[in-house]
Design a protein around this motif. Structure first.
Motif, PDB file in Angstrom:
ATOM      1  N   HIS A 171      70.970  56.496  15.693  1.00 32.28           N
ATOM      2  CA  HIS A 171      71.702  57.160  16.768  1.00 32.28           C
ATOM      3  C   HIS A 171      72.913  56.317  17.150  1.00 32.28           C
ATOM      4  N   ALA A 202      71.742  61.609  18.619  1.00 29.34           N
ATOM      5  CA  ALA A 202      70.611  61.255  17.763  1.00 29.34           C
ATOM      6  C   ALA A 202      70.869  61.709  16.329  1.00 29.34           C
ATOM      7  N   THR A 226      66.716  60.346  22.258  1.00 25.64           N
ATOM      8  CA  THR A 226      65.600  60.299  21.317  1.00 25.64           C
ATOM      9  C   THR A 226      64.543  61.351  21.640  1.00 25.64           C
TER      10      THR A 226
END
Length: 636
Positions: free
Chosen positions: A601, A424, A390
């Motif tokens: 994700h 992601a 992230t």
């Protein structure tokens, strides 16, 4: 690459230079040449020559008229007995009045008949006799010359291995005539009347290199006295020649045999006979010397290399996830506790229960532990990988993980390695695509780069393994939902040990039936499993009953890869944690990832030992890791 007799050659070369008449080189500046001629003491090169001193003649020399000796020379011809050639350098000079330095000799090699002068960038340091000029320079240098105390560090170079000699398409014929030194461990030594055959292996390849040793060769007495036996380590010097035998294309005609480490042939644990895998697990320190475990180690290494290569080529960032954690990624509770509440020295195994810190209520006082709370060995690096995904988008972890599952099966280890990528801005389809591409990539890599070892496995471990792996590399992966898979399994006439119904976890026999029989050897990806049999972090599907999970099934193994799209919605994740009775406080940081810039994700986990099993055909997982850790076993 150091040549045989390098130390002797170095001393000979140094002696020659000490007696060198420098005016023959430094013809333009006699005072400095005379000063230098009495003190050259050290040269970093390897050169073989006769005992006569070399004679030098100048080539393209230039000199400055300053009192600090400075030369920029193209080279000097020399002759010593039958050896003749040219030294080349880029510069040489006196830096502070007490040293002469030859810097940066040209890289490369030059042949002189049957001898070779190997030149790489190096320096020659020497001491000048104290003349009026050198004294003046020394007095003005302040701290004086410290270079006389500096020792040179040799350049590290790749060592010649048996795989380099025999590994090419011509199996070594292109190296015939080369002189070399081979080091390894003796597999067999057959003594004849006037000569002997020694087969050595250095672990770089399945093949041994045979050496023919005549009785007049230096070191032959170690063979005659019975010291060169199976298991002993030796160094063999000689010339590579075409082999007269049919088992190999080349062999070494030895000129010197050096026994490095002896071995008692009567007690050597790895005798030349069939040894069971069970026995070899008891001597894990010796089993890499067998053909099977040497091949497993090389294929394992190739798979690890290909893993990093794949993800690096795709732009992933490798992340080192922690081994000690306070979180349980799978929520199964099968973790090893890490604590210092119990005396942590193996030298004192006698610990009284009364010595363990406890609260007034009689429970463990974790506040006195090293971390101030319960800590465990990790079962997965996934949650940590999600943190970096992230921020950095695509990442992967590759490291050891642990599970305290008291299982003594051929499929379980207490310590194992996991490959865990996280992507992601990705969903389950992206996850499936990545897993498929990765598996095809590493399989192709070992088929192309481990041919000898794979031929060995195909012949002695699992017949047809190469064809099976080629099918994985070439065939399309089949995609089927869990619901459809259960429907297919319940309609088949095949009898299973474990009954199949919707909501149950698929067993290995079910997985293997799907990939081996139902879909004729093609890898199968099963998706959308019931959420009740999957982990809390998996994204819930719109039906409320299933999650966006996937398993990749392959022949012989069953499930090889397990992955999912992660739950990126904060409310859904909090509800799932509460539903499973987990502590939200323990996952505060994991929930923060959903509070601040959450993104879709996905990722997957691949047990590396399962991958090695799949690639080698080895049935027991304890035989594809160097030192297996299982219930009741933590040797080596």
């Amino acid at each position: 690459m150091a040549m045989a007799g390098a130390s002797t050659a170095t001393s000979v070369a140094s002696a020659h230079l000490c007696g060198l008449r420098c005016p023959s080189i430094l013809s333009r500046h006699q005072p400095h040449a005379v000063a230098a001629s009495v003190a050259l003491t050290h040269i970093s090169t390897f050169i073989t020559s006769s005992s006569s001193a070399p004679k030098f003649s100048p080539l393209n020399c230039s000199a400055s008229s300053s009192r600090v000796l400075s030369r920029h020379c193209g080279g000097a011809q020399f002759k010593s007995g039958e050896l003749a050639g040219k030294f080349s350098w880029r510069s040489f000079g006196v830096t502070d009045g007490t040293g002469v330095k030859f810097a940066g000799f040209g890289a490369g090699n030059a042949g002189f008949g049957s001898r070779v002068l190997w030149g790489q960038k190096f320096s020659v340091n020497a001491t000048l006799a104290e003349t009026e000029i050198s004294k003046e320079q020394k007095n003005s240098s302040g701290d004086g010359d410290k270079s006389q105390f500096a020792l040179s560090v040799p350049a590290f170079q790749k060592r010649l291995r048996i795989a380099d000699i025999k590994g090419g398409p011509d199996e070594g014929l292109g190296r015939v005539g080369e002189k070399m030194v081979v080091r390894g461990w003796v597999r067999t030594c057959r003594v004849q009347k006037t000569f002997s055959f020694i087969e050595v292996n250095d672990g770089s390849t399945l093949s041994n290199l045979q050496a023919v040793v005549q009785s007049d060769v230096e070191g032959y007495d170690t063979i005659e006295s019975g010291l060169v036996t199976t298991g002993a380590s030796v160094a063999l010097e000689g010339e590579l020649i075409e082999s007269q035998g049919s088992k190999q294309k080349v062999e070494l005609k030895a000129t010197k045999v050096t026994l490095i480490g002896g071995s008692d042939a009567t007690t050597f644990p790895v005798q030349k006979k069939k040894l069971t895998r069970e026995y070899l697990r008891t001597i894990a320190h010796m089993r890499p010397r067998t053909n099977t475990f040497g091949a497993v180690a090389r294929v394992r290494n190739a798979l690890a290399y290909a893993t990093h290569q794949f993800f690096q080529e795709k732009g992933f960032v490798w992340v080192a996830s922690p081994i000690i954690t306070a979180s349980d990624c799978e929520g199964a509770g099968e973790q090893f506790c890490v604590t210092t509440l119990i005396p942590n020295s193996h030298l004192d195994p006698k610990t009284k229960v009364s010595d363990i810190p406890a609260t007034k209520d009689g429970v463990l006082d974790w506040s006195q532990d090293f971390f101030g709370k319960p800590a465990f060995l990790t079962v997965s690096g996934q949650l940590n990988a999600e943190i970096y995904a992230t921020s950095l988008c695509d990442v992967y972890t590759f490291g050891p993980t642990f599970r305290a599952e008291n299982s003594n099966t051929s499929r379980h280890l207490a310590e194992f390695w996991m490959i865990e990528p996280e992507l992601a801005f990705s969903d389950l389809k992206d996850d499936m695509a990545c897993a498929t591409a990765f598996l095809k990539y590493v399989v192709k890599h070992i088929l192309e780069n481990c041919k000898e070892d794979m031929d060995f496995f195909d012949k002695w471990v699992e017949k047809g393994i190469i064809a099976r792996l080629q099918a994985v590399a070439e065939k399309d992966f089949i995609h089927i939902t869990y619901t459809d898979a259960v429907d297919l399994l319940t309609k088949t006439k095949k009898k299973f040990e474990f009954p199949v119904k919707w909501g149950c976890d698929l067993q290995s026999e079910h997985e293997r039936y799907l990939t081996e029989e139902a879909f004729k050897g093609s890898p199968v990806i099963v998706t959308d499993y019931p959420k009740d049999i999957k982990a809390f972090y998996m994204r819930e599907n719109e039906d409320g009953k299933t999650v966006a999970a996937m398993d990749v099934l392959v022949p012989r193994v069953g499930e090889l890869i397990g992955g999912s799209q992660r739950e990126e919605r904060l409310d859904k994740l909090e509800a799932r944690i509460e539903e499973l009775g987990l502590s939200k406080e323990s996952y505060w940081w994991y929930l923060d990832l959903r509070r601040y810039g959450t993104v879709p994700h996905a990722g997957f986990g691949l047990g590396f030992e399962r991958l090695v099993q799949f690639a080698t055909g080895i049935e027991n997982i304890r035989d594809v890791i160097p030192f297996p850790r299982t219930p009741g076993s933590a040797e080596f």
